[in-house]
Design an enzyme around this catalytic site. Structure first.
Site, short mmCIF file in Angstrom:
data_model
loop_
_atom_site.label_atom_id
_atom_site.label_comp_id
_atom_site.label_asym_id
_atom_site.label_seq_id
_atom_site.Cartn_x
_atom_site.Cartn_y
_atom_site.Cartn_z
N GLU A 56 0.80 -1.23 0.00
CA GLU A 56 0.00 0.00 0.00
C GLU A 56 0.84 1.28 0.00
OE1 GLU A 56 -2.46 -2.99 2.54
OE2 GLU A 56 -0.37 -2.68 1.91
N CYS A 88 -0.59 0.07 7.50
CA CYS A 88 -0.97 0.48 6.15
C CYS A 88 -2.33 1.18 6.15
CB CYS A 88 -1.01 -0.75 5.23
SG CYS A 88 0.62 -1.44 4.91
N ARG A 188 9.62 -23.57 -8.12
CA ARG A 188 10.62 -23.54 -7.04
C ARG A 188 10.94 -22.11 -6.63
NH1 ARG A 188 15.28 -27.92 -8.93
NH2 ARG A 188 14.01 -29.82 -8.72
N THR A 200 15.51 -40.41 -2.15
CA THR A 200 15.64 -39.61 -3.36
C THR A 200 16.95 -38.82 -3.36
OG1 THR A 200 13.26 -39.40 -3.67
CG2 THR A 200 14.63 -37.70 -4.68
N LEU A 208 18.24 -29.32 -6.40
CA LEU A 208 17.00 -28.69 -5.93
C LEU A 208 17.08 -27.17 -5.88
CD1 LEU A 208 16.06 -31.17 -3.04
CD2 LEU A 208 15.39 -31.28 -5.44
N ARG A 211 17.46 -22.96 -11.55
CA ARG A 211 18.54 -22.84 -12.54
C ARG A 211 18.13 -21.98 -13.74
NH1 ARG A 211 18.62 -27.96 -10.57
NH2 ARG A 211 17.43 -28.84 -12.30
#
Length: 431
Positions: A56, A88, A188, A200, A208, A211
């Site tokens: 604002e 605000c 991401r 994993t 992760l 890029r």
């Protein structure tokens, strides 16, 4: 509220602005605001990276004297409390706007309804609920953390034509094409944290990070569920931990020998959001405290299913040799820049509130199948993104934990669209 086409158009622009800084505003929501005079936008604002200044005052500063008698469209109820910046609501009053249109009222108990009351007491016309569904969607992460004491959880899966998400023993396999992978990179960049299981992390050795050129600085905090601290020191996650934060979540039972002061289910009360990496690496000394001043465990969110116990080793099996090995792994990971914390990794009802207490409002779950199934069965997934690739995996494939035919009934199918050679089905629960 009943709104004119112009009202809807201007609020849509405010919502678009609010989406620009998703994942970059720390614990504050990413809000959009436009100031309109005589049918034209004279000021625009988005919550700044880091959370301040708010939308604002930025929109009002751009509008200047043209704000007097104008209408302000804002995606979230203007704040009414004094924090690190003035309210605000006060800024809107001082600017001389004659009307304020709000999409979503703020559930924060410091604000809820008070900002609206302040504006009305000052003689400003206030209307609420314009494009509320769209507004709540844009503020989903903030609203979930405020109302459920946990991050908004997004599950992303790339599934082959024969229902597989990978092949055993082969690490990462490209199931979707470049267009879909580019979308995931953008996702991401809009998310506070990304989570995978240790299986994993070891099998795929993912980084992760984001890029996309120009967005590398928006990589989320990386979280690994790793009960026995098995993340290799040579992994990409560990090797980049000093550039982008990595949190390894160990099982609290195996930490008792050296973490006597840290109660189960509580992570240190430090906010590891982007822009606070130095704070992330501070010593893990702070925990949530109750009115007694003593550390308190975090209770499961009301009305949500508890998680199920899985993995780890019984406390009775922890001997001096095992404890020494785990202590050595912890020290090695921390020396490499990884933060090791203790909170049962297979109990989302403990882990998620702890992450929320650290300023994480949105969490992207990317793998693997067991981790995805854990969050699904515990009832903590809010949004499902199912990317379908054109190829097949065949023998040795890892079966997807969820298909289009078995989506839980409380999810709404938002739609299906093409993404290059792939398709995307999106499902959401009501925020």
């Amino acid at each position: 509220m009943s709104a004119s086409p112009d009202d809807a158009q201007f609020m849509q622009e405010a919502i678009r602005l609010g989406l620009l800084h998703l994942g970059q505003t720390s614990t504050n929501p990413s809000v959009g605001c436009v100031v309109v005079r005589d049918g034209k936008i004279v000021g625009r604002g988005t919550t700044a990276v880091g959370g301040r200044p708010h939308a604002e005052p930025q929109a009002l500063a751009e509008a200047g004297e043209l704000a007097r008698g104008a209408t302000a469209y804002v995606t979230l109820e203007p704040c009414s409390h004094h924090g690190k910046t003035p309210p605000c609501a006060d800024a809107l009053i001082a600017s001389g706007v004659s009307r304020v249109v709000i999409s979503v009222t703020d559930p924060d108990e410091r604000v809820s309804g008070r900002g609206i009351a302040m504006l009305r007491d000052a003689g400003i016309t206030v209307e609420t609920g314009l494009l509320e569904e769209e507004g709540r969607h844009s503020l989903a992460a903030y609203l979930t953390r405020q109302t459920k004491n946990r991050p908004y959880v997004i599950l992303k899966l790339a599934v082959s034509q024969d229902g597989m998400i990978g092949r055993t023993g082969e690490g990462q396999i490209a199931i979707t094409g470049p267009a879909a992978r580019a979308e995931v990179q953008q996702l991401r960049a809009e998310t506070d944290a990304i989570l995978v299981g240790i299986g994993t992390a070891v099998a795929d050795d993912p980084e992760l990070t984001v890029r996309v050129p120009g967005l590398e600085g928006r990589s989320p905090v990386r979280v690994v569920l790793d009960p026995l601290l098995e993340l290799p020191l040579t992994s990409k996650l560990v090797r980049t931990a000093r550039q982008v934060p990595v949190i390894v979540v160990g099982r609290e039972e195996v930490s008792e020998a050296w973490e006597q002061d840290l109660p189960p289910s509580v992570l240190p009360d430090i906010s590891p959001t982007r822009g606070e990496i130095d704070s992330l690496r501070a010593p893990s000394q702070n925990v949530d405290v109750g009115t007694s001043g003593q550390a308190q465990p975090i209770s499961p969110p009301v009305g949500e299913m508890p998680g199920r116990a899985e993995g780890g080793i019984p406390t009775a099996d922890i001997n001096a040799e095992t404890t020494a090995q785990l202590e050595s792994r912890r020290q090695a990971l921390e020396s490499a820049g990884v933060e090791v914390v203790y909170c049962h990794p297979y109990h989302p009802e403990q882990l998620l509130p702890a992450l929320a207490s650290r300023g994480i409002s949105s969490l992207l779950v990317e793998g693997g199948a067991k981790t995805a199934r854990l969050f699904l069965e515990a009832g903590y997934v809010d949004r499902i993104l199912l990317y379908q690739g054109p190829g097949t995996i065949g023998q040795g494939g890892i079966e997807t934990p969820i298909r289009k035919t078995d989506i839980p009934s409380d999810f709404k199918h938002v739609g299906t669209r093409r993404v290059g050679d792939d398709s995307l089905d999106e499902y959401e629960r009501e925020v």
